[in-house]
Motif scaffolding. Structure first.
Motif, PDB file in Angstrom:
ATOM      1  N   GLU A   1      23.065 -56.670  30.859  1.00 29.52           N
ATOM      2  CA  GLU A   1      21.915 -56.886  31.739  1.00 29.52           C
ATOM      3  C   GLU A   1      21.640 -58.385  31.845  1.00 29.52           C
ATOM      4  OE1 GLU A   1      18.498 -54.766  30.443  1.00 29.52           O
ATOM      5  OE2 GLU A   1      19.442 -52.782  30.590  1.00 29.52           O
ATOM      6  N   THR A   2      21.613 -58.905  33.068  1.00 31.35           N
ATOM      7  CA  THR A   2      21.252 -60.298  33.323  1.00 31.35           C
ATOM      8  C   THR A   2      20.325 -60.343  34.528  1.00 31.35           C
ATOM      9  OG1 THR A   2      23.073 -60.758  34.859  1.00 31.35           O
ATOM     10  CG2 THR A   2      23.535 -61.028  32.507  1.00 31.35           C
ATOM     11  N   ARG A   3      19.900 -61.522  34.919  1.00 29.13           N
ATOM     12  CA  ARG A   3      19.029 -61.667  36.087  1.00 29.13           C
ATOM     13  C   ARG A   3      19.720 -61.232  37.366  1.00 29.13           C
ATOM     14  NH1 ARG A   3      18.499 -68.063  35.370  1.00 29.13           N
ATOM     15  NH2 ARG A   3      18.494 -67.289  33.231  1.00 29.13           N
ATOM     16  N   ASP A   4      21.050 -61.148  37.327  1.00 31.50           N
ATOM     17  CA  ASP A   4      21.805 -60.730  38.509  1.00 31.50           C
ATOM     18  C   ASP A   4      21.951 -59.218  38.603  1.00 31.50           C
ATOM     19  OD1 ASP A   4      22.260 -63.397  39.306  1.00 31.50           O
ATOM     20  OD2 ASP A   4      23.935 -63.549  37.882  1.00 31.50           O
ATOM     21  N   GLY A   5      21.469 -58.493  37.595  1.00 33.76           N
ATOM     22  CA  GLY A   5      21.554 -57.045  37.638  1.00 33.76           C
ATOM     23  C   GLY A   5      22.181 -56.470  36.379  1.00 33.76           C
ATOM     24  N   ILE A   6      22.568 -55.209  36.483  1.00 33.57           N
ATOM     25  CA  ILE A   6      23.136 -54.471  35.347  1.00 33.57           C
ATOM     26  C   ILE A   6      24.579 -54.127  35.658  1.00 33.57           C
ATOM     27  CG2 ILE A   6      22.987 -52.393  33.939  1.00 33.57           C
ATOM     28  CD1 ILE A   6      20.003 -52.302  34.552  1.00 33.57           C
ATOM     29  N   ARG A   7      25.465 -54.489  34.731  1.00 32.07           N
ATOM     30  CA  ARG A   7      26.877 -54.133  34.847  1.00 32.07           C
ATOM     31  C   ARG A   7      27.256 -53.241  33.670  1.00 32.07           C
ATOM     32  NH1 ARG A   7      30.356 -58.598  34.178  1.00 32.07           N
ATOM     33  NH2 ARG A   7      28.641 -59.678  33.139  1.00 32.07           N
TER      34      ARG A   7
ATOM     35  N   ARG B   1      32.504 -59.141  21.528  1.00 26.68           N
ATOM     36  CA  ARG B   1      32.612 -60.505  21.004  1.00 26.68           C
ATOM     37  C   ARG B   1      33.158 -61.466  22.060  1.00 26.68           C
ATOM     38  NH1 ARG B   1      34.529 -60.432  14.703  1.00 26.68           N
ATOM     39  NH2 ARG B   1      36.520 -59.657  15.526  1.00 26.68           N
ATOM     40  N   ARG B   2      34.098 -60.986  22.869  1.00 25.45           N
ATOM     41  CA  ARG B   2      34.631 -61.838  23.934  1.00 25.45           C
ATOM     42  C   ARG B   2      33.568 -62.117  24.993  1.00 25.45           C
ATOM     43  NH1 ARG B   2      39.377 -58.582  23.687  1.00 25.45           N
ATOM     44  NH2 ARG B   2      38.835 -57.626  25.687  1.00 25.45           N
ATOM     45  N   LEU B   3      32.778 -61.116  25.351  1.00 29.76           N
ATOM     46  CA  LEU B   3      31.716 -61.315  26.333  1.00 29.76           C
ATOM     47  C   LEU B   3      30.724 -62.379  25.858  1.00 29.76           C
ATOM     48  CD1 LEU B   3      31.030 -57.613  27.370  1.00 29.76           C
ATOM     49  CD2 LEU B   3      31.833 -59.427  28.893  1.00 29.76           C
ATOM     50  N   VAL B   4      30.347 -62.293  24.589  1.00 27.43           N
ATOM     51  CA  VAL B   4      29.426 -63.282  24.030  1.00 27.43           C
ATOM     52  C   VAL B   4      30.062 -64.666  24.051  1.00 27.43           C
ATOM     53  CG1 VAL B   4      28.182 -64.009  21.952  1.00 27.43           C
ATOM     54  CG2 VAL B   4      28.185 -61.600  22.629  1.00 27.43           C
ATOM     55  N   ALA B   5      31.307 -64.757  23.613  1.00 29.69           N
ATOM     56  CA  ALA B   5      31.995 -66.039  23.567  1.00 29.69           C
ATOM     57  C   ALA B   5      32.166 -66.648  24.956  1.00 29.69           C
ATOM     58  CB  ALA B   5      33.363 -65.879  22.903  1.00 29.69           C
ATOM     59  N   ASP B   6      32.305 -65.795  25.984  1.00 28.03           N
ATOM     60  CA  ASP B   6      32.480 -66.267  27.353  1.00 28.03           C
ATOM     61  C   ASP B   6      31.164 -66.603  28.040  1.00 28.03           C
ATOM     62  OD1 ASP B   6      35.198 -65.978  27.056  1.00 28.03           O
ATOM     63  OD2 ASP B   6      35.310 -64.046  28.093  1.00 28.03           O
ATOM     64  N   GLY B   7      30.035 -66.433  27.319  1.00 24.53           N
ATOM     65  CA  GLY B   7      28.745 -66.799  27.878  1.00 24.53           C
ATOM     66  C   GLY B   7      28.122 -65.774  28.794  1.00 24.53           C
ATOM     67  N   ALA B   8      28.504 -64.494  28.654  1.00 25.40           N
ATOM     68  CA  ALA B   8      27.991 -63.454  29.543  1.00 25.40           C
ATOM     69  C   ALA B   8      26.481 -63.299  29.452  1.00 25.40           C
ATOM     70  CB  ALA B   8      28.669 -62.118  29.225  1.00 25.40           C
ATOM     71  N   ILE B   9      25.887 -63.644  28.301  1.00 25.41           N
ATOM     72  CA  ILE B   9      24.422 -63.551  28.149  1.00 25.41           C
ATOM     73  C   ILE B   9      23.833 -64.894  27.718  1.00 25.41           C
ATOM     74  CG2 ILE B   9      24.375 -61.064  27.728  1.00 25.41           C
ATOM     75  CD1 ILE B   9      24.179 -61.677  24.717  1.00 25.41           C
ATOM     76  N   GLY B  10      24.530 -65.971  28.013  1.00 24.25           N
ATOM     77  CA  GLY B  10      24.039 -67.300  27.657  1.00 24.25           C
ATOM     78  C   GLY B  10      24.174 -67.573  26.174  1.00 24.25           C
ATOM     79  N   GLU B  11      23.249 -68.328  25.649  1.00 26.17           N
ATOM     80  CA  GLU B  11      23.258 -68.647  24.218  1.00 26.17           C
ATOM     81  C   GLU B  11      22.704 -67.466  23.424  1.00 26.17           C
ATOM     82  OE1 GLU B  11      21.213 -72.255  23.394  1.00 26.17           O
ATOM     83  OE2 GLU B  11      22.394 -73.438  24.811  1.00 26.17           O
TER      84      GLU B  11
END
Length: 331
Positions: free
Chosen positions: A276-282, A145-155
């Protein structure tokens, strides 16, 4: 708001009676209760004297014959109810009437109006009534939930949740409609609660399907499509005659978050969150967390402090009922 239990010291223990000898009680809850420093397992009740004696002997407590006898015991402060779903309403109400705090297996009841009534009764009597949804007490989901709130995957755009288990024995009680059986109430509750836990509400049901396997009297698989007020769509799938899967995926405008072994991880499992984002996988590897012990912590804390919000249980109850009412039946 419920009235907090009297606290005569930090080490005061909560004396709990267990209503029934269900598998989840013997395999997960009783061992966790016995290990908890603030819980004493006072008794295990069964309608079968031999079963009560066997289970009580395994966990060092007193056997009781009959649920009414357990509720009449003034030394028992709280009860755990792992009975079939269709029996929850009767025995939860009886426990509240006897002045006991209650931890009841999910779903709390099979009818949202009944769930509301029982929660109202608990509040009026100054008692705690808590639904035993354990995965929401695992720390991994708060990190998500924190990752989502911090914008880790955008909207945030969508949530996909799957929980399926292998085929059950033909005589399993979850195949009996009169006991509240079926995949929706047994395994579907997990994806529904995940949507409630992870998305802003209130959620609405946009479509649903319940499938009944050959020769079955209950639904054995299903799916539902939910939508949040801000347009996030949740795709939920569940079944009890499938390969085991327990996972969810959150999709956003710039990436996605994947969580495997989401609902029933063992206490020693080091959970991972994959981003997973355009910058890679963490991959975020977290320390092991015991969701069963955490759930008991939450129950004890609610009894001590008088603070417990029923909002998510009510939202879950409403969604389960709406899915069942609107589902397209199998042919």
């Amino acid at each position: 708001m419920v009235t907090p239990a009297p606290n005569h010291g930090e080490r005061q223990v909560l004396r709990v009676g267990v209503m029934g000898c269900a598998e989840i009680a013997r395999r997960r809850m009783l061992p966790a209760m016995r290990a908890h420093p603030l819980i004493e397992v006072a008794a295990v009740a069964s309608r079968d004297a031999a079963k009560a004696a066997e289970t009580a002997g395994l966990f060092g407590c007193r056997p009781v014959v009959g649920y009414d006898t357990l509720l009449a015991d003034d030394t028992v402060q709280a009860v755990y109810v792992p009975l079939p779903a269709a029996l929850h309403a009767r025995w939860v109400e009886a426990a509240l009437a006897a002045g006991k705090h209650v931890l009841a297996e999910k779903p709390l009841t099979t009818d949202p109006a009944c769930t509301r009534e029982l929660l109202d009764q608990a509040r009026a009597r100054g008692l705690v009534l808590m639904e035993n949804v354990m995965f929401v007490h695992h720390g991994r989901h708060e990190v998500v939930r924190r990752l989502v709130a911090d914008g880790a995957i955008g909207e945030l755009r969508a949530l996909h949740v799957t929980f399926t288990i292998p085929r059950l024995p033909d005589d399993d009680i979850r195949h009996q409609p009169e006991l509240g059986g079926g995949s929706l109430f047994d395994v579907g509750v997990y994806p529904v609660r995940a949507a409630v836990h992870l998305l802003p509400g209130p959620l609405e049901v946009r479509g649903a399907v319940l499938e009944r396997g050959p020769g079955r009297r209950v639904d054995t698989a299903g799916a539902a499509l939910l939508r949040s007020p801000d347009g996030v769509v949740a795709h939920l799938t569940f079944g009890m005659e499938d390969a085991y899967r327990s996972r969810y995926e959150l999709s956003g405008s710039t990436g996605r978050i994947l969580v495997d072994r989401a609902f029933t991880p063992p206490a020693d499992h080091a959970p991972q969150i994959v981003v997973e984002t355009r910058d890679g996988i963490r991959t975020h590897t977290l320390p092991p967390d015991d969701q069963v012990a955490n759930t008991l912590d939450a129950f004890v804390a609610a009894v001590r402090t008088g603070h417990l919000s029923p909002a998510d249980s009510l939202a879950q109850a409403d969604l389960l009922a709406t899915i069942r009412q609107t589902a397209v039946p199998s042919r």
